[in-house]
Write a protein that holds these residues in place. Structure first.
Motif, PDB file in Angstrom:
ATOM      1  N   TRP A 122       0.756  -1.055  -0.207  1.00 29.65           N
ATOM      2  CA  TRP A 122      -0.177   0.108   0.189  1.00 29.65           C
ATOM      3  C   TRP A 122       1.094   1.348  -0.091  1.00 29.65           C
ATOM      4  O   TRP A 122       2.009   1.204   0.624  1.00 29.65           O
ATOM      5  CB  TRP A 122      -0.901   0.058   1.176  1.00 29.65           C
TER       6      TRP A 122
ATOM      7  N   LEU B  23      -3.625   0.234  -2.950  1.00 32.02           N
ATOM      8  CA  LEU B  23      -2.852  -1.217  -2.949  1.00 32.02           C
ATOM      9  C   LEU B  23      -2.508  -1.287  -4.514  1.00 32.02           C
ATOM     10  O   LEU B  23      -3.202  -1.577  -5.379  1.00 32.02           O
ATOM     11  CB  LEU B  23      -3.950  -2.338  -2.580  1.00 32.02           C
TER      12      LEU B  23
ATOM     13  N   TYR C   9      -8.397   2.507  -1.842  1.00 37.70           N
ATOM     14  CA  TYR C   9      -9.119   2.254  -0.548  1.00 37.70           C
ATOM     15  C   TYR C   9      -9.026   3.841   0.088  1.00 37.70           C
ATOM     16  O   TYR C   9      -8.142   4.616  -0.137  1.00 37.70           O
ATOM     17  CB  TYR C   9      -8.321   1.504   0.268  1.00 37.70           C
TER      18      TYR C   9
ATOM     19  N   ILE D 158      -7.108  -1.908   4.422  1.00 36.88           N
ATOM     20  CA  ILE D 158      -6.237  -2.624   3.595  1.00 36.88           C
ATOM     21  C   ILE D 158      -5.737  -4.069   4.028  1.00 36.88           C
ATOM     22  O   ILE D 158      -5.613  -4.983   3.310  1.00 36.88           O
ATOM     23  CB  ILE D 158      -5.261  -1.669   2.867  1.00 36.88           C
TER      24      ILE D 158
ATOM     25  N   TRP E  10     -12.304  -2.313  -2.123  1.00 34.29           N
ATOM     26  CA  TRP E  10     -11.823  -1.076  -2.758  1.00 34.29           C
ATOM     27  C   TRP E  10     -12.792  -0.348  -3.252  1.00 34.29           C
ATOM     28  O   TRP E  10     -13.992  -0.718  -3.528  1.00 34.29           O
ATOM     29  CB  TRP E  10     -10.661  -1.330  -3.752  1.00 34.29           C
TER      30      TRP E  10
END
Length: 135
Positions: free
Chosen positions: A28, A37, A54, A61, A79
């Motif tokens: 991330w 991500l 996200y 995440i 997401w």
């Protein structure tokens, strides 16, 4: 997929590597108002193959990646935007067809209304609660 506990700081990408599978590392990174991500091929330093945006919550995440089976599931859950094309396809996706339903650019399954008001398909933004207010 091998999860890293704790995540590994990656100074090149300025983010954290959460996991790795046979083909990619999953990190991330900060991306404007989101966290992203990214799926980086092993040995790659200039780009990534897939990405999912996200909210700015690393724990969200981390939980999505921990619950994700990258061998059978195309994409992780949770997401709200996929900035890369084409969508990722898991190598053994046929073993879990229910987890791999086609999704719009914003992450909603095509069989359900899109969560995003500005979806490219206006017919998909009609939510059941919208019709109750329109009457």
């Amino acid at each position: 997929m091998k999860l890293h506990e704790p995540p590994i700081l990656d100074t090149h990408w300025e983010g954290y590597e959460l996991a790795a599978d046979a083909t990619h590392r999953y990190l991330w990174i900060h991306q404007g108002f989101n966290l992203r991500l990214i799926a980086v091929p092993h040995g790659e330093t200039r780009g990534y193959d897939h990405a999912w945006c996200y909210p700015r919550d690393p724990a969200l995440i981390e939980a999505a990646v921990a619950a994700w089976d990258s061998d059978t599931q195309d994409e992780p859950d949770g997401w709200h935007k996929r900035p890369t094309v084409p969508p990722r396809r898991a190598p053994d996706r046929d073993r879990a067809p229910a987890l791999n339903a086609a999704r719009c650019h914003h992450g909603s399954p095509l069989a359900a209304p899109c969560r995003t008001v500005v979806c490219h398909d206006p017919a998909r933004t009609r939510h059941p609660q919208d019709t109750a207010h329109a009457q």
